[in-house]
Design a protein around this motif. Structure first.
Motif, PDB file in Angstrom:
ATOM      1  N   SER A 196       1.301  -1.336   0.149  1.00 51.52           N
ATOM      2  CA  SER A 196      -0.128  -0.202  -0.251  1.00 51.52           C
ATOM      3  C   SER A 196       0.583   1.353  -0.568  1.00 51.52           C
ATOM      4  O   SER A 196       0.315   2.154  -0.841  1.00 51.52           O
ATOM      5  CB  SER A 196      -1.006  -0.128   0.897  1.00 51.52           C
ATOM      6  OG  SER A 196      -1.652  -0.962   0.996  1.00 51.52           O
ATOM      7  N   GLN A 284      -8.176   4.662  -3.723  1.00 49.41           N
ATOM      8  CA  GLN A 284      -7.709   4.224  -4.619  1.00 49.41           C
ATOM      9  C   GLN A 284      -7.870   3.441  -6.075  1.00 49.41           C
ATOM     10  O   GLN A 284      -7.656   3.578  -6.572  1.00 49.41           O
ATOM     11  CB  GLN A 284      -6.876   2.438  -3.413  1.00 49.41           C
ATOM     12  CG  GLN A 284      -5.767   3.507  -2.876  1.00 49.41           C
ATOM     13  CD  GLN A 284      -5.767   1.803  -1.725  1.00 49.41           C
ATOM     14  OE1 GLN A 284      -6.274   0.873  -1.837  1.00 49.41           O
ATOM     15  NE2 GLN A 284      -4.945   2.003  -1.559  1.00 49.41           N
ATOM     16  N   THR A 287      -8.823   6.876  -7.248  1.00 49.46           N
ATOM     17  CA  THR A 287      -7.312   7.368  -8.105  1.00 49.46           C
ATOM     18  C   THR A 287      -7.233   6.503  -9.431  1.00 49.46           C
ATOM     19  O   THR A 287      -7.147   7.317 -10.542  1.00 49.46           O
ATOM     20  CB  THR A 287      -6.424   6.777  -6.712  1.00 49.46           C
ATOM     21  OG1 THR A 287      -6.762   7.690  -5.722  1.00 49.46           O
ATOM     22  CG2 THR A 287      -5.292   7.732  -7.938  1.00 49.46           C
ATOM     23  N   ASN A 317      -5.191   9.211  -0.266  1.00 49.06           N
ATOM     24  CA  ASN A 317      -5.113   8.517   0.237  1.00 49.06           C
ATOM     25  C   ASN A 317      -3.084   8.446   0.693  1.00 49.06           C
ATOM     26  O   ASN A 317      -3.429   7.234   2.087  1.00 49.06           O
ATOM     27  CB  ASN A 317      -4.661   7.596  -1.425  1.00 49.06           C
ATOM     28  CG  ASN A 317      -4.113   6.185  -0.965  1.00 49.06           C
ATOM     29  OD1 ASN A 317      -4.456   5.518  -0.664  1.00 49.06           O
ATOM     30  ND2 ASN A 317      -2.898   5.616  -1.752  1.00 49.06           N
ATOM     31  N   CYS A 375      -3.160   0.775  -8.447  1.00 47.89           N
ATOM     32  CA  CYS A 375      -4.049   1.332  -7.692  1.00 47.89           C
ATOM     33  C   CYS A 375      -4.987   0.267  -6.974  1.00 47.89           C
ATOM     34  O   CYS A 375      -6.058   0.169  -6.137  1.00 47.89           O
ATOM     35  CB  CYS A 375      -4.310   2.875  -7.452  1.00 47.89           C
ATOM     36  SG  CYS A 375      -3.697   3.697  -7.460  1.00 47.89           S
ATOM     37  N   CYS A 378      -4.113  -2.674  -5.081  1.00 44.54           N
ATOM     38  CA  CYS A 378      -4.014  -2.268  -3.844  1.00 44.54           C
ATOM     39  C   CYS A 378      -5.300  -1.989  -3.138  1.00 44.54           C
ATOM     40  O   CYS A 378      -6.007  -2.571  -2.210  1.00 44.54           O
ATOM     41  CB  CYS A 378      -3.322  -1.246  -3.978  1.00 44.54           C
ATOM     42  SG  CYS A 378      -2.520   0.463  -2.092  1.00 44.54           S
ATOM     43  N   ALA A 379      -6.246  -1.351  -4.186  1.00 45.58           N
ATOM     44  CA  ALA A 379      -8.085  -1.520  -3.330  1.00 45.58           C
ATOM     45  C   ALA A 379      -8.418  -3.060  -3.065  1.00 45.58           C
ATOM     46  O   ALA A 379      -8.784  -3.106  -2.252  1.00 45.58           O
ATOM     47  CB  ALA A 379      -8.623  -0.894  -4.057  1.00 45.58           C
TER      48      ALA A 379
END
Length: 398
Positions: A196, A284, A287, A317, A375, A378-379
């Motif tokens: 992250s 995320q 983004t 974030n 992103c 990561c989410a």
């Protein structure tokens, strides 16, 4: 090279902060980074320049422990309000450096811009006598009397008194141990946080560098950059001839920097209503969408609006991941946990220029896609975080 120095020293400063105190590390970080920033302005060669910038990064690694120091003084019910407000001061620094670039670089050059940029750090060094050591650290280190003195000072400032009784807490010997970060209680959290942080830095500096690159090389509405756009990075006689920013370019960067603070109220609402984990996921995903929207052919006004929103999201974030990391780890390993995370984040910061600037010369869409994909992944990963820290008291040990 700044990020390289940050990466190398991030874990070291975290370990020292857990073993010997937060205050010493943060103060030393400001002294170190200011000193080497000043030396950078006198660099005689490019080799010396990049070496000195890496030394600046080492100092900034110590400075980042200030977030831990601040977090350990804020009660749980106020953390979601007060910690995001720090973005205002980050944004102020961003705007000041853009103004310095606009006013100083064309007339006095980059060396004087660096010399002037360390002025706030010099002032802050003399104000450190008003900043106490973390009472939580002092308790964990067995310095209960020092912790009580700090609490009495705070009580006096607030015209209050400490609760009756005596502060009794055993000293914790295992401070600053990486084994705590990879114990069964924190292993999954640590691994997901490292990624992250990588994405937070990757996306943040990707947004900053992409915007300046699109402006400098006039790549708006250019799907595939041709030779005319790439020529601005060709080398002649060993030197790189870059096109200087105009006043309108600086103005666009100033407006987009405002985006880093404009949505702070929204950030506070998300943290309080949805908690840290869900907020990270939402930010995320949004983004990722905004990164792809930057590729839309639009007017300069439309581009500025998209950039404004993108900078808002990546800043939010980064802010949330800072807050979550400081809250989730116990006092005995909080600084080390932050140090590991910031070190991983700098890997993302080091990779970002090669995509946002170098790859941008070949294709705008290819340069923006990696940021969006990172992103999204990561989410999805943050759904697996096992701990929600909203309203949770800071732990002293694991």
């Amino acid at each position: 090279m700044v990020f390289f120095g940050f990466m190398v020293c991030g874990v070291l400063t975290g370990y020292i902060a857990d073993r010997y105190g937060r205050w010493k590390v943060v103060f030393g970080g400001y002294v170190w980074s200011s000193y080497f920033s000043l030396l950078t302005s006198f660099a005689p060669t490019y080799g010396w320049f990049i070496f000195l910038r890496s030394m600046v990064g080492c100092g900034v690694a110590g400075v980042s422990q200030g977030f831990v120091l601040k977090t350990e003084f804020i009660p749980a019910k106020y953390r979601a309000y007060l910690l995001p407000l720090g973005t205002i001061f980050w944004m102020t620094g961003s705007m000041l450096i853009i103004l310095l670039g606009m006013l100083v670089v064309p007339t006095m050059g980059w060396r004087w811009m660096i010399r002037l940029s360390i002025t706030p750090s010099i002032i802050l060094i003399f104000l450190f006598k008003f900043i106490p050591e973390s009472a939580r650290y002092n308790v964990s280190a067995g310095k209960v009397d020092d912790a009580v003195k700090t609490l009495q000072w705070i009580a006096k400032m607030n015209r209050a008194s400490l609760p009756p009784g005596r502060l009794v807490e055993p000293a914790l010997k295992e401070r600053g141990s990486w084994r705590i970060l990879l114990s069964s209680s924190f292993r999954r959290t640590s691994l997901l946080l490292w990624y992250s942080w990588f994405v937070a830095s990757f996306a943040y500096y990707g947004s900053v560098l992409s915007s300046s690159e699109l402006l400098e090389k006039n790549l708006l509405c250019v799907m595939n950059a041709d030779e005319e756009h790439q020529v601005k990075h060709r080398h002649e006689s060993g030197r790189c001839y870059c096109i200087p920013f105009g006043k309108s370019d600086y103005q666009t960067l100033l407006i987009s920097s405002l985006g880093e603070v404009a949505l702070v109220p929204l950030n506070i609402v998300l943290l309080n209503v949805f908690g840290r984990k869900k907020t990270l996921v939402v930010l995320q995903l949004l983004t990722a969408v905004l990164f792809m929207m930057v590729n839309i052919c639009t007017t300069m006004f439309g581009f500025t609006v998209l950039l404004f929103l993108l900078r808002s999201l990546v800043s939010m974030n980064f802010n949330v991941v800072y807050i979550y990391t400081a809250e989730v780890y116990p006092t005995v390993a909080r600084s080390l946990g932050m140090g590991f995370c910031t070190s991983f984040s700098r890997i993302g910061g080091m990779i970002a220029p090669f995509i946002a600037q170098v790859l941008m010369s070949q294709s705008v869409i290819q340069a923006l896609t990696p940021f969006a994909v990172a992103c999204v992944i990561c989410a999805l990963g943050n759904f697996l975080l096992p701990i929600e820290t909203r309203g949770r008291a800071l732990l002293q040990n694991s």
